[in-house]
Enzyme design. Structure first.
Site, PDB file in Angstrom:
ATOM      1  N   TYR A 138     -22.105 -28.281  62.427  1.00 65.49           N
ATOM      2  CA  TYR A 138     -22.006 -29.596  61.795  1.00 65.49           C
ATOM      3  C   TYR A 138     -23.324 -30.365  61.818  1.00 65.49           C
ATOM      4  O   TYR A 138     -23.441 -31.424  61.211  1.00 65.49           O
ATOM      5  CB  TYR A 138     -20.909 -30.431  62.466  1.00 65.49           C
ATOM      6  CG  TYR A 138     -19.517 -30.110  61.967  1.00 65.49           C
ATOM      7  CD1 TYR A 138     -18.970 -28.855  62.210  1.00 65.49           C
ATOM      8  CD2 TYR A 138     -18.758 -31.043  61.269  1.00 65.49           C
ATOM      9  CE1 TYR A 138     -17.696 -28.539  61.757  1.00 65.49           C
ATOM     10  CE2 TYR A 138     -17.492 -30.739  60.815  1.00 65.49           C
ATOM     11  CZ  TYR A 138     -16.963 -29.491  61.060  1.00 65.49           C
ATOM     12  OH  TYR A 138     -15.699 -29.187  60.613  1.00 65.49           O
ATOM     13  N   LYS A 190     -17.147 -16.725  70.882  1.00 64.90           N
ATOM     14  CA  LYS A 190     -17.280 -15.473  70.126  1.00 64.90           C
ATOM     15  C   LYS A 190     -18.509 -14.771  70.701  1.00 64.90           C
ATOM     16  O   LYS A 190     -19.515 -14.548  70.004  1.00 64.90           O
ATOM     17  CB  LYS A 190     -17.442 -15.799  68.628  1.00 64.90           C
ATOM     18  CG  LYS A 190     -17.391 -14.600  67.706  1.00 64.90           C
ATOM     19  CD  LYS A 190     -16.009 -14.021  67.512  1.00 64.90           C
ATOM     20  CE  LYS A 190     -16.094 -12.722  66.729  1.00 64.90           C
ATOM     21  NZ  LYS A 190     -14.800 -12.029  66.605  1.00 64.90           N
ATOM     22  N   ASP A 224     -10.986 -15.504  67.437  1.00 62.59           N
ATOM     23  CA  ASP A 224      -9.988 -14.816  66.602  1.00 62.59           C
ATOM     24  C   ASP A 224      -8.752 -14.459  67.433  1.00 62.59           C
ATOM     25  O   ASP A 224      -7.611 -14.676  67.012  1.00 62.59           O
ATOM     26  CB  ASP A 224     -10.595 -13.580  65.914  1.00 62.59           C
ATOM     27  CG  ASP A 224     -11.414 -12.697  66.840  1.00 62.59           C
ATOM     28  OD1 ASP A 224     -11.669 -13.105  67.997  1.00 62.59           O
ATOM     29  OD2 ASP A 224     -11.801 -11.587  66.423  1.00 62.59           O
ATOM     30  N   ASP A 248     -12.588 -27.222  64.826  1.00 60.74           N
ATOM     31  CA  ASP A 248     -12.034 -27.724  63.570  1.00 60.74           C
ATOM     32  C   ASP A 248     -10.943 -26.783  63.082  1.00 60.74           C
ATOM     33  O   ASP A 248      -9.844 -27.209  62.713  1.00 60.74           O
ATOM     34  CB  ASP A 248     -13.156 -27.826  62.529  1.00 60.74           C
ATOM     35  CG  ASP A 248     -12.637 -28.264  61.177  1.00 60.74           C
ATOM     36  OD1 ASP A 248     -11.845 -29.223  61.140  1.00 60.74           O
ATOM     37  OD2 ASP A 248     -13.006 -27.645  60.157  1.00 60.74           O
ATOM     38  N   ASP A 252      -6.338 -27.153  63.254  1.00 60.38           N
ATOM     39  CA  ASP A 252      -5.407 -27.179  62.118  1.00 60.38           C
ATOM     40  C   ASP A 252      -4.274 -26.181  62.368  1.00 60.38           C
ATOM     41  O   ASP A 252      -3.110 -26.466  62.071  1.00 60.38           O
ATOM     42  CB  ASP A 252      -6.125 -26.841  60.799  1.00 60.38           C
ATOM     43  CG  ASP A 252      -6.607 -28.099  60.074  1.00 60.38           C
ATOM     44  OD1 ASP A 252      -6.822 -29.132  60.743  1.00 60.38           O
ATOM     45  OD2 ASP A 252      -6.769 -28.054  58.836  1.00 60.38           O
TER      46      ASP A 252
HETATM   47  C1  IPM Z   1     -11.313 -32.908  60.847  1.00 66.05           C
HETATM   48  C2  IPM Z   1     -11.710 -32.770  59.409  1.00 66.05           C
HETATM   49  C3  IPM Z   1     -13.186 -33.140  59.270  1.00 66.05           C
HETATM   50  C4  IPM Z   1     -13.985 -32.148  60.103  1.00 66.05           C
HETATM   51  C5  IPM Z   1     -13.682 -33.184  57.820  1.00 66.05           C
HETATM   52  C6  IPM Z   1     -12.848 -34.103  56.969  1.00 66.05           C
HETATM   53  C7  IPM Z   1     -15.132 -33.551  57.722  1.00 66.05           C
HETATM   54  O1  IPM Z   1     -11.437 -31.505  58.935  1.00 66.05           O
HETATM   55  O2  IPM Z   1     -11.387 -34.031  61.383  1.00 66.05           O
HETATM   56  O3  IPM Z   1     -10.913 -31.918  61.443  1.00 66.05           O
HETATM   57  O4  IPM Z   1     -14.351 -31.082  59.617  1.00 66.05           O
HETATM   58  O5  IPM Z   1     -14.223 -32.466  61.276  1.00 66.05           O
HETATM   59 MG    MG Z   2     -10.420 -30.328  60.306  1.00 69.76          MG
END
Ligand code: IPM
Ligand code: MG
Length: 353
Positions: A138, A190, A224, A248, A252
């Protein structure tokens, strides 16, 4: 005299302001019961402001934000703005400039909530991911040469300094100690391929752990394989720590196992500065203004904010109220299928106080 917390509220885009409003309703109710006060200030950062003024974030924004005790964020992302502009220009910029180097993301299945993982319940899905939040891929180090030609080279580097790794790991170890669950911290990396960046992570992890946190068990997972175990054996985890990009992605996945974006909350934390709390889900533009979006993630983000401010009892109360609603009231976490409106869900939680 009761304590007053100065909170900046960035409702943001789409359904962001609607869920932020319900979080505030709940925070206000918690404040009355727990005898503290909230002084709230709205900020209009987001897509609408950008479209009408051309300015993404004023240069003074971070200095302004530093005056607050915490920030509550609804959502950033507008259908009429090219993806990336607002995310990078508002969300990532605030995370970076305010040095919110931890992204704390609990993966917690509340009672009554459906998980896509067969035979797992709230007992099994209850861990926390500590994501490094300002470094790694990032950082934006890289570039193009010969762009647009067949010889084009594009690079983007995963850069970590010892300082960044050490402060993140220290937070993760301390958090594991405070959490008092299984006293287990797992590093997600990793090391079989990223033999520089995650070698640094692994060395600091083991040195720091052995020296300063001998009572905490250390585990290691390749990212992974970690995804595999998050689905197959989530009960193994207590606290996981990882770099920015892996964090990140796996959060999710974690969010889906806890019932989706309607319930997943996170905190962008600067342990020595101003932290920013947000529902992880996006701005869900198609539901804007319909009063159907689920505000529980924003409400849980509010609870995390109180916990970080030192109002642990109030934070716990909110969690208890959320658990009661998921177990006994709400039909589904999905927008429009909750059996209640956005406002009503906020009312139900607030009425617990
Ligand atoms: C998160 C989102 C952000 C990230 C994006 C929107 C920039 O996916 O907060 O996880 O990648 O951190
Ligand atoms: Mg995210």
């Amino acid at each position: 005299m009761s304590k007053t917390y100065n909170i900046a509220v960035i409702g943001g885009d789409g359904t962001g302001p609607e869920v932020a409003r319900e979080a505030i309703k709940v925070l206000e109710a918690a404040a009355v019961k727990h005898n503290f006060k909230l002084a709230l200030t709205d900020h209009d950062f987001g897509g609408e402001r950008y479209l009408s003024t051309g300015e993404i974030l004023p240069d003074s924004a971070s200095d302004e934000m530093r005056k607050y005790d915490a920030i509550l964020l609804g959502a950033i992302g507008h259908p009429d703005v090219k993806p990336g502009i607002l995310e990078k220009g508002i969300l990532l910029r605030l995370r970076f400039e305010l040095d919110q180097y931890i992204n704390l993301r609990p993966v917690k299945l509340f009672p009554g909530v459906d998980t896509p993982i067969k035979d797992k319940g709230p007992e099994e899905i209850d861990y926390v991911v500590v994501r490094e939040n300002t470094g790694g891929l990032y950082t934006g180090i890289g570039g193009f040469t010969m762009k647009g030609t067949e010889q084009e080279v594009a690079s983007q580097s995963m850069v970590y300094t010892h300082h960044q790794v050490a402060r993140c790991l220290k937070y993760a170890f301390d958090y594991t100690r405070r959490r008092k669950k299984n006293n287990t911290l797992g590093l997600v990396g990793k090391t079989n391929v990223l033999t520089y960046a995650y070698d640094l992570w692994e060395r600091v992890f083991n040195d720091m752990g052995a020296k300063d946190y001998p009572e905490i068990q250390r585990d290691y997972y390749h990212v992974d394989a970690c995804c595999m175990w998050m689905v197959k054996n989530p009960e193994w985890f207590d606290v996981l720590v990882t770099g920015n990009m892996f964090g990140d992605i796996i959060t999710d996945l974690g969010a889906m196992t806890q019932g989706g974006m309607g319930i997943a909350a996170g905190g962008n934390i600067n342990p020595n500065g101003v932290s920013m709390f947000e529902p992880i889900g996006g701005s869900a533009p198609k539901y804007t203004g319909q009063n159907v979006i689920n505000p529980l993630a924003a409400i849980c983000a509010g609870a995390m904010m109180l916990d970080t401010l030192g109002e642990e009892a109030a934070a716990k109360d909110i969690e208890t109220a959320v658990a009661d609603i998921t177990a006994n009231k709400i039909k589904s976490l999905a927008a429009g299928r909750m059996g209640y409106s956005t406002t009503e869900v906020g009312d139900l939680i607030a009425s617990h106080f």
